[in-house]
Write a protein that holds these residues in place. Structure first.
Motif, short mmCIF file in Angstrom:
data_model
loop_
_atom_site.label_atom_id
_atom_site.label_comp_id
_atom_site.label_asym_id
_atom_site.label_seq_id
_atom_site.Cartn_x
_atom_site.Cartn_y
_atom_site.Cartn_z
N ILE A 6 0.83 -1.20 0.00
CA ILE A 6 0.00 0.00 0.00
C ILE A 6 0.86 1.26 0.00
CG2 ILE A 6 -1.65 1.34 1.38
CD1 ILE A 6 -2.93 -1.25 2.23
N ILE A 7 1.94 1.23 0.77
CA ILE A 7 2.80 2.41 0.83
C ILE A 7 3.47 2.67 -0.51
CG2 ILE A 7 4.86 3.37 1.92
CD1 ILE A 7 2.38 3.35 3.67
N THR A 8 3.91 1.61 -1.19
CA THR A 8 4.53 1.82 -2.51
C THR A 8 3.54 2.42 -3.49
OG1 THR A 8 4.01 -0.48 -3.09
CG2 THR A 8 6.21 -0.03 -2.23
N THR A 9 2.27 2.01 -3.38
CA THR A 9 1.26 2.60 -4.25
C THR A 9 1.02 4.07 -3.91
OG1 THR A 9 0.16 0.47 -4.51
CG2 THR A 9 -1.14 2.42 -4.99
N LEU A 10 0.98 4.39 -2.63
CA LEU A 10 0.83 5.79 -2.23
C LEU A 10 2.01 6.62 -2.72
CD1 LEU A 10 -0.54 5.45 1.42
CD2 LEU A 10 -1.80 6.05 -0.66
N VAL A 11 3.19 6.02 -2.75
CA VAL A 11 4.37 6.73 -3.27
C VAL A 11 4.18 7.03 -4.76
CG1 VAL A 11 6.80 6.45 -3.83
CG2 VAL A 11 5.98 5.88 -1.55
N ILE A 12 3.70 6.04 -5.51
CA ILE A 12 3.45 6.25 -6.95
C ILE A 12 2.41 7.35 -7.15
CG2 ILE A 12 2.51 5.20 -9.03
CD1 ILE A 12 5.23 4.22 -8.54
N VAL A 13 1.33 7.29 -6.38
CA VAL A 13 0.26 8.28 -6.51
C VAL A 13 0.77 9.68 -6.13
CG1 VAL A 13 -1.99 9.00 -5.62
CG2 VAL A 13 -1.57 6.60 -6.18
#
Length: 683
Positions: free
Chosen positions: A79-86
């Motif tokens: 989830i954190i990696t996705t938030l980083v991408i976003v």
């Protein structure tokens, strides 16, 4: 397992199509390029989750329990990696100017797609894994034979080699840091070797030419030159499929000619065959046409441009502000001659045209009144006799032709002829124009252009065989050595100004993205040290971008710069997965260096898989040769180069930096404990 991972691709793409439908968007170059960029990232989260589930299954855990416990181990980092991408892509939707217009759709599509893929990775992927994965896999079974005998030994050997490399690097931390610093500083020196431009030009299979003959030339002579140009095009350029030539500005020039600026102007528009069906590019044909036009003595000025005014067009405009016409025109002419001497500067033109000769009729109002005439009656009569009056239409076999009635050319070709034109007054008396006025030669003043409420004259140049930034640099050098008269101000604008503004927007976007990425990672690790450790890989992604652009001889454009900014969110993903697993191992009691080495060995496969999926998804974008590929291929090149180089750095440098900062934290903690016990003993 592969089917489970690949299932996230159609799900994510369908959601992005739903977004386009709801917002009224369309499938265009930007939206399709956005999907290509997102395609490699949508499987990353599913790969991390499924790889951890598979590892638990291979240890003998049932698929259902493995899906629960393995997903629980990595779901937070996913989830954190996705938030980083976003946090990197979503600010694109808020950027203004040209950058915002071009890339707002990119930010929305990638953000929505990766969020959808993450939701699928932590819900759909574990469920399918629990149903489809086998509990025990026999290495000698036919379906596992090739994998077990070929791929598995190679991956095991690679993991063992990487583990040994980490252990060696941990014992030589200073040498690793110095080597990494030397590589980064060396790449910064290479940055000066890259050329810059706004947006790469695309071969749109269209050519336009604006040709100006001698001022005051009659339209009949202009048509003769246009026929000569038409013969040259038909003879030398078989690639031309559609040709349109508009000559002059009167009725003989056609409707399109009214868009010109005089009877001495020729407008040419050509549509070429597809780029894949011809050997010469549109720029080669444009250069050859310029050489042919140079040989025609009747042509005073010409401009040949490739493309139809799309976003790949590039010009450098030198804007000269000043009130005095004579001063600014003289300075513009001086700069034009010097810019023409630059190799690669084509279509160097001054926006302010020369004075045009005209015939002006000066009427005597007293004589007009005595003869019962007024200016409207005289002007209407002159127009009907010189320019012509549309009296009727001729219809023949479905075609319609205008019938124009006017004097023959021999009766309207001189001042004496014009003054001899008879005008009938209301009493039926015919009066010659010379009796009520006179015809004088008159030079029409130049057009007045304004910008920011100031008079301006522009000297424009199009780069050919030279980058936009290089041409602008040479023009700036000329301006610095030119004496600027008092009251005159010069500014270099055009596409060069758009390029500089867009690079400033990208710089602001870069700062915002770094701050957001840092805050997201700090919230996960509850520390300001761990995000700093992970972000060590970001500068080296820029090193990979510089190397990729230099090796492929690609210019640094706004597209390539955006790719470099987007790398921030992509490259830290691998670092997050690695550091999160190291923390998990340390929480289970492993020593620092042992936790780093074992975590690196266990996370090598998902790191390599996520990096390779993104790189392979970018390859079609980087290697495509179709129409419009010139615009987006730099982004694919930058993403591939930056991701490959930063992945190598992440696997070596990030564990080393983690070891340095984590060990220092343990020492501080141990020092506090010892100080506390010393204080108690003293009491």
């Amino acid at each position: 397992a592969t089917f489970i991972v690949m299932l996230t691709i159609p799900i994510s793409l369908i959601v992005s199509f739903i977004y386009l439908f709801l917002t009224g968007g369309s499938l265009n170059i930007i939206s399709l390029a956005s999907l290509s960029i997102a395609l490699g990232m949508v499987v990353d989260d599913a790969i991390v989750v499924l790889e951890n589930i598979s590892r638990h299954v291979e240890r003998g855990t049932s698929p259902r329990e493995a899906a629960i416990y393995a997903t629980n181990e990595v779901w937070l980092s996913v989830i954190i990696t996705t938030l980083v991408i976003v946090s990197v892509f979503f600010p694109l939707t808020l950027v203004g100017g040209m950058t915002g217009v071009l890339f707002k759709q990119l930010g929305w599509i990638v953000s929505i797609t990766v969020v959808t893929s993450t939701l699928a990775a932590i819900s759909l992927t574990p469920m399918l894994a629990s149903k489809l994965l086998d509990l025990k896999v026999n290495a000698k079974s036919p379906r596992r034979f090739s994998h077990a005998r070929i791929v598995e030994p190679f991956l095991k050997g690679l993991e063992n080699l990487y583990e040994k490399t980490i252990r060696v690097a941990l014992f030589n931390k200073k040498k690793v840091l110095l080597a990494a610093l030397a590589v980064f500083v060396g790449s910064l020196f290479m940055l000066n070797l890259l050329s810059t431009e706004f947006i790469p030009e695309a071969d749109e299979a269209r050519l336009t030419a604006s040709i100006e003959l001698a001022t005051g030339l009659r339209v009949e002579e202009t048509i003769k030159v246009s026929r000569q140009i038409e013969d040259i095009i038909n003879e030398r350029y078989p690639e031309v499929e559609i040709l349109s030539i508009a000559s002059g500005s009167d009725a003989e020039g056609g409707m399109m000619a009214f868009m010109g600026t005089g009877s001495n102007v020729i407008n040419v528009m050509m549509r070429l065959s597809s780029a894949s069906d011809r050997e010469r590019s549109v720029w080669e044909i444009a250069d050859d046409l310029r050489r042919e036009l140079e040989r025609i003595p009747d042509i005073a000025e010409y401009s040949v441009e490739a493309g139809g005014g799309g976003m790949g067009d590039t010009t450098v405009d030198v804007e000269i502000y000043g009130y005095d016409f004579n001063v600014t025109s003289a300075l513009a002419e001086t700069l034009r001659r010097e810019i023409e001497a630059i190799s690669g500067a084509e279509n160097v033109q001054v926006s302010r045209k020369d004075d045009r000769p005209e015939l002006q009729v000066v009427l005597d109002r007293q004589k007009l009144a005595e003869n019962g005439l007024n200016t409207a009656m005289v002007s209407t009569a002159l127009r009907n006799r010189v320019d012509g009056m549309r009296s009727s239409y001729l219809r023949e076999e479905g075609d319609e032709y205008e019938i124009i009635v006017r004097y023959e050319e021999t009766f309207r070709s001189s001042i004496t002829d014009i003054e001899a034109i008879a005008i009938t007054n209301p009493m039926g008396v015919r009066i010659k124009l010379g009796e009520i006025g006179r015809v004088e030669e008159y030079w029409s003043p130049p057009n007045i252009e304004r910008k920011s409420r100031e008079r301006v004259v522009t000297v424009s140049a199009i780069p050919s065989g030279i980058a936009l930034g290089d041409l602008a640099g040479e023009i700036n050098a000329i301006i610095e050595t030119t004496d600027i008269p008092p009251g005159v101000m010069i500014n270099v604008g055009g596409a060069y100004e758009d390029m500089m503004d867009s690079f400033m927007d990208l710089g602001l976007l870069l700062m915002i993205s770094i701050i957001l990425v840092f805050l997201v990672m700090a919230s996960q690790f509850e520390s300001f040290i761990m995000p700093f450790v992970i972000m060590f890989s970001i500068p080296f992604s820029f090193t990979g971008v510089i190397l990729a652009l230099f090796i492929t001889n690609t210019t640094l454009s706004i597209i390539a710069g955006l790719g470099a900014v987007l790398l921030i969110g992509i490259v830290v993903k691998n670092g997050i997965v690695l550091i999160d697993y190291i923390n998990l191992k340390r929480d289970r009691g492993l020593p620092l260096n042992e936790a780093i080495a074992q975590s690196g060995k266990l996370r090598l496969r998902p790191v390599l898989m996520t990096a390779m999926t993104t790189v392979l998804a970018m390859l079609p974008l980087a290697l495509s040769t179709g129409e419009g590929s010139e615009i987006w291929s730099p982004m694919g090149i930058t993403l591939i180069g930056g991701l490959i180089f930063s992945t190598a750095v992440t696997l070596i440098l990030v564990p080393v930096v983690y070891g340095i900062f984590a060990r220092r934290g343990e020492r501080d903690k141990l020092r506090k404990v010892r100080a506390k016990f010393t204080f108690l003993n003293c009491e």
